[in-house]
Design a protein around this motif. Structure first.
Motif, PDB file in Angstrom:
ATOM      1  N   SER A 142       0.803  -1.224   0.000  1.00  0.00           N
ATOM      2  CA  SER A 142       0.000   0.000   0.000  1.00  0.00           C
ATOM      3  C   SER A 142       0.841   1.282   0.000  1.00  0.00           C
ATOM      4  O   SER A 142       0.309   2.365  -0.218  1.00  0.00           O
ATOM      5  N   GLY A 143       2.148   1.167   0.215  1.00  0.00           N
ATOM      6  CA  GLY A 143       3.014   2.343   0.201  1.00  0.00           C
ATOM      7  C   GLY A 143       3.642   2.553  -1.167  1.00  0.00           C
ATOM      8  O   GLY A 143       3.123   2.111  -2.188  1.00  0.00           O
ATOM      9  N   ARG A 144       4.777   3.229  -1.162  1.00  0.00           N
ATOM     10  CA  ARG A 144       5.518   3.505  -2.400  1.00  0.00           C
ATOM     11  C   ARG A 144       6.243   2.233  -2.840  1.00  0.00           C
ATOM     12  O   ARG A 144       7.128   1.739  -2.131  1.00  0.00           O
ATOM     13  N   ALA A 145       5.880   1.713  -3.993  1.00  0.00           N
ATOM     14  CA  ALA A 145       6.435   0.462  -4.500  1.00  0.00           C
ATOM     15  C   ALA A 145       7.544   0.761  -5.508  1.00  0.00           C
ATOM     16  O   ALA A 145       7.293   1.415  -6.523  1.00  0.00           O
ATOM     17  N   ILE A 146       8.755   0.287  -5.203  1.00  0.00           N
ATOM     18  CA  ILE A 146       9.898   0.536  -6.084  1.00  0.00           C
ATOM     19  C   ILE A 146      10.471  -0.799  -6.537  1.00  0.00           C
ATOM     20  O   ILE A 146      10.861  -1.637  -5.719  1.00  0.00           O
ATOM     21  N   MET A 147      10.534  -0.979  -7.854  1.00  0.00           N
ATOM     22  CA  MET A 147      11.079  -2.214  -8.419  1.00  0.00           C
ATOM     23  C   MET A 147      12.595  -2.081  -8.558  1.00  0.00           C
ATOM     24  O   MET A 147      13.091  -1.133  -9.168  1.00  0.00           O
ATOM     25  N   PHE A 148      13.304  -3.051  -7.980  1.00  0.00           N
ATOM     26  CA  PHE A 148      14.754  -3.100  -8.127  1.00  0.00           C
ATOM     27  C   PHE A 148      15.045  -3.951  -9.356  1.00  0.00           C
ATOM     28  O   PHE A 148      14.577  -5.082  -9.473  1.00  0.00           O
ATOM     29  N   SER A 149      15.811  -3.422 -10.272  1.00  0.00           N
ATOM     30  CA  SER A 149      16.078  -4.110 -11.536  1.00  0.00           C
ATOM     31  C   SER A 149      16.788  -5.437 -11.329  1.00  0.00           C
ATOM     32  O   SER A 149      17.784  -5.528 -10.606  1.00  0.00           O
ATOM     33  N   ALA A 150      16.244  -6.446 -11.995  1.00  0.00           N
ATOM     34  CA  ALA A 150      16.840  -7.784 -12.048  1.00  0.00           C
ATOM     35  C   ALA A 150      16.583  -8.311 -13.457  1.00  0.00           C
ATOM     36  O   ALA A 150      15.683  -7.830 -14.155  1.00  0.00           O
ATOM     37  N   THR A 151      17.334  -9.286 -13.863  1.00  0.00           N
ATOM     38  CA  THR A 151      17.210  -9.772 -15.244  1.00  0.00           C
ATOM     39  C   THR A 151      15.773 -10.142 -15.583  1.00  0.00           C
ATOM     40  O   THR A 151      15.295  -9.817 -16.665  1.00  0.00           O
ATOM     41  N   HIS A 152      15.073 -10.772 -14.664  1.00  0.00           N
ATOM     42  CA  HIS A 152      13.725 -11.267 -14.957  1.00  0.00           C
ATOM     43  C   HIS A 152      12.674 -10.172 -15.056  1.00  0.00           C
ATOM     44  O   HIS A 152      11.601 -10.398 -15.623  1.00  0.00           O
ATOM     45  N   ASN A 153      12.925  -8.975 -14.524  1.00  0.00           N
ATOM     46  CA  ASN A 153      11.885  -7.935 -14.529  1.00  0.00           C
ATOM     47  C   ASN A 153      12.169  -6.777 -15.493  1.00  0.00           C
ATOM     48  O   ASN A 153      11.504  -5.748 -15.434  1.00  0.00           O
ATOM     49  N   MET A 154      13.104  -6.946 -16.376  1.00  0.00           N
ATOM     50  CA  MET A 154      13.519  -5.839 -17.244  1.00  0.00           C
ATOM     51  C   MET A 154      12.436  -5.389 -18.229  1.00  0.00           C
ATOM     52  O   MET A 154      12.505  -4.281 -18.747  1.00  0.00           O
ATOM     53  N   LEU A 155      11.430  -6.215 -18.461  1.00  0.00           N
ATOM     54  CA  LEU A 155      10.350  -5.832 -19.370  1.00  0.00           C
ATOM     55  C   LEU A 155       9.150  -5.259 -18.620  1.00  0.00           C
ATOM     56  O   LEU A 155       8.182  -4.826 -19.234  1.00  0.00           O
ATOM     57  N   GLU A 156       9.216  -5.241 -17.301  1.00  0.00           N
ATOM     58  CA  GLU A 156       8.142  -4.713 -16.452  1.00  0.00           C
ATOM     59  C   GLU A 156       8.193  -3.187 -16.460  1.00  0.00           C
ATOM     60  O   GLU A 156       9.246  -2.600 -16.236  1.00  0.00           O
ATOM     61  N   THR A 157       7.050  -2.557 -16.712  1.00  0.00           N
ATOM     62  CA  THR A 157       7.025  -1.098 -16.803  1.00  0.00           C
ATOM     63  C   THR A 157       6.078  -0.450 -15.805  1.00  0.00           C
ATOM     64  O   THR A 157       5.948   0.767 -15.797  1.00  0.00           O
ATOM     65  N   GLY A 158       5.441  -1.200 -14.956  1.00  0.00           N
ATOM     66  CA  GLY A 158       4.396  -0.649 -14.116  1.00  0.00           C
ATOM     67  C   GLY A 158       4.823  -0.011 -12.810  1.00  0.00           C
ATOM     68  O   GLY A 158       3.962   0.383 -12.020  1.00  0.00           O
ATOM     69  N   TYR A 159       6.120   0.104 -12.547  1.00  0.00           N
ATOM     70  CA  TYR A 159       6.580   0.595 -11.241  1.00  0.00           C
ATOM     71  C   TYR A 159       7.741   1.561 -11.380  1.00  0.00           C
ATOM     72  O   TYR A 159       8.515   1.499 -12.335  1.00  0.00           O
ATOM     73  N   GLU A 160       7.865   2.413 -10.384  1.00  0.00           N
ATOM     74  CA  GLU A 160       9.083   3.219 -10.243  1.00  0.00           C
ATOM     75  C   GLU A 160      10.236   2.227 -10.131  1.00  0.00           C
ATOM     76  O   GLU A 160      10.101   1.169  -9.525  1.00  0.00           O
ATOM     77  N   ARG A 161      11.381   2.557 -10.694  1.00  0.00           N
ATOM     78  CA  ARG A 161      12.470   1.588 -10.778  1.00  0.00           C
ATOM     79  C   ARG A 161      13.772   2.136 -10.221  1.00  0.00           C
ATOM     80  O   ARG A 161      14.105   3.299 -10.418  1.00  0.00           O
ATOM     81  N   LEU A 162      14.494   1.256  -9.534  1.00  0.00           N
ATOM     82  CA  LEU A 162      15.885   1.492  -9.147  1.00  0.00           C
ATOM     83  C   LEU A 162      16.721   0.482  -9.915  1.00  0.00           C
ATOM     84  O   LEU A 162      16.488  -0.721  -9.813  1.00  0.00           O
ATOM     85  N   ASN A 163      17.691   0.956 -10.673  1.00  0.00           N
ATOM     86  CA  ASN A 163      18.541   0.049 -11.441  1.00  0.00           C
ATOM     87  C   ASN A 163      19.719  -0.478 -10.639  1.00  0.00           C
ATOM     88  O   ASN A 163      20.284  -1.509 -10.989  1.00  0.00           O
ATOM     89  N   ASN A 164      20.089   0.234  -9.572  1.00  0.00           N
ATOM     90  CA  ASN A 164      21.229  -0.180  -8.757  1.00  0.00           C
ATOM     91  C   ASN A 164      21.198   0.607  -7.448  1.00  0.00           C
ATOM     92  O   ASN A 164      20.385   1.514  -7.278  1.00  0.00           O
ATOM     93  N   TRP A 165      22.097   0.245  -6.545  1.00  0.00           N
ATOM     94  CA  TRP A 165      22.101   0.902  -5.234  1.00  0.00           C
ATOM     95  C   TRP A 165      22.657   2.321  -5.279  1.00  0.00           C
ATOM     96  O   TRP A 165      22.330   3.142  -4.426  1.00  0.00           O
ATOM     97  N   GLN A 166      23.460   2.650  -6.264  1.00  0.00           N
ATOM     98  CA  GLN A 166      23.919   4.035  -6.381  1.00  0.00           C
ATOM     99  C   GLN A 166      22.747   4.967  -6.687  1.00  0.00           C
ATOM    100  O   GLN A 166      22.690   6.084  -6.187  1.00  0.00           O
TER     101      GLN A 166
END
Length: 177
Positions: A142-166
């Motif tokens: 129910s809060g802010r959902a952030i997708m952390f990039s992984a090989t399996h989710n690279m085609l997912e577009t429905g979420y705010e994304r973090l590609n790495n920890w930097q």
């Protein structure tokens, strides 16, 4: 702010273990680039799929997984400024609970055991932010959902994304006191 962070493919590199064990068992090397948008079990020959599906059920799979780059330092900085919880669905695989607990003790000892949530269903989590690599976990938060990039989710577009920890360092403004 309460920040919930998943383990596999966010802090711990389980994909590396899948690739390592597959090469060990079948002598075939796949790269992470070959997994773009999918998982190993879907691209290996049909005869190998049952073996790959069983990897995470075996003792040692979650032990000593490699760290995701910069995860320790950035999560430590997050923990210094915010209320950080580790939230892992560790109940599906028989040995993962103990191995994940030991892994956190080794690599993230600054995360107190009271701030480690091992669950089967992440819909029960309450917090301001969830950083996870799976849409099915983010979709029930129910809060802010952030997708952390992984090989399996690279085609997912429905979420705010973090590609790495930097990027997380910048997103959470960790360079300022």
């Amino acid at each position: 702010m309460r920040i919930l962070i998943d383990m596999d493919e966010v802090m711990a590199d389980a994909i590396a273990r899948f690739l390592e064990w597959y090469q060990r068992d079948f002598g075939i090397t796949y790269t992470e680039e070959q997994l773009h948008g999918t998982k190993l079990q879907y691209i290996v020959p049909e005869a190998h799929r049952p073996t790959v599906r069983q990897y995470a059920h075996q003792r040692g799979f979650f032990a000593n997984l490699p760290l995701i780059a910069n995860s320790q330092e950035v999560i430590r900085a997050l923990n210094d400024k915010h209320e950080v919880y580790i939230a892992s669905a560790a109940m599906e695989f028989k040995y993962s609970l103990e191995e994940k607990h030991d892994w956190l003790d080794e690599y993230f000892p600054f995360i107190h055991w009271k701030r480690r949530i091992f669950c089967g269903d992440k819909s029960v989590l309450k917090g301001d932010v969830l950083i996870d690599d799976h849409a099915f976990n983010l979709s029930v938060f129910s809060g802010r959902a952030i997708m952390f990039s992984a090989t399996h989710n690279m085609l997912e577009t429905g979420y705010e994304r973090l590609n790495n920890w930097q990027e997380a360092r910048q997103l959470f403004d960790l360079d300022t006191p």
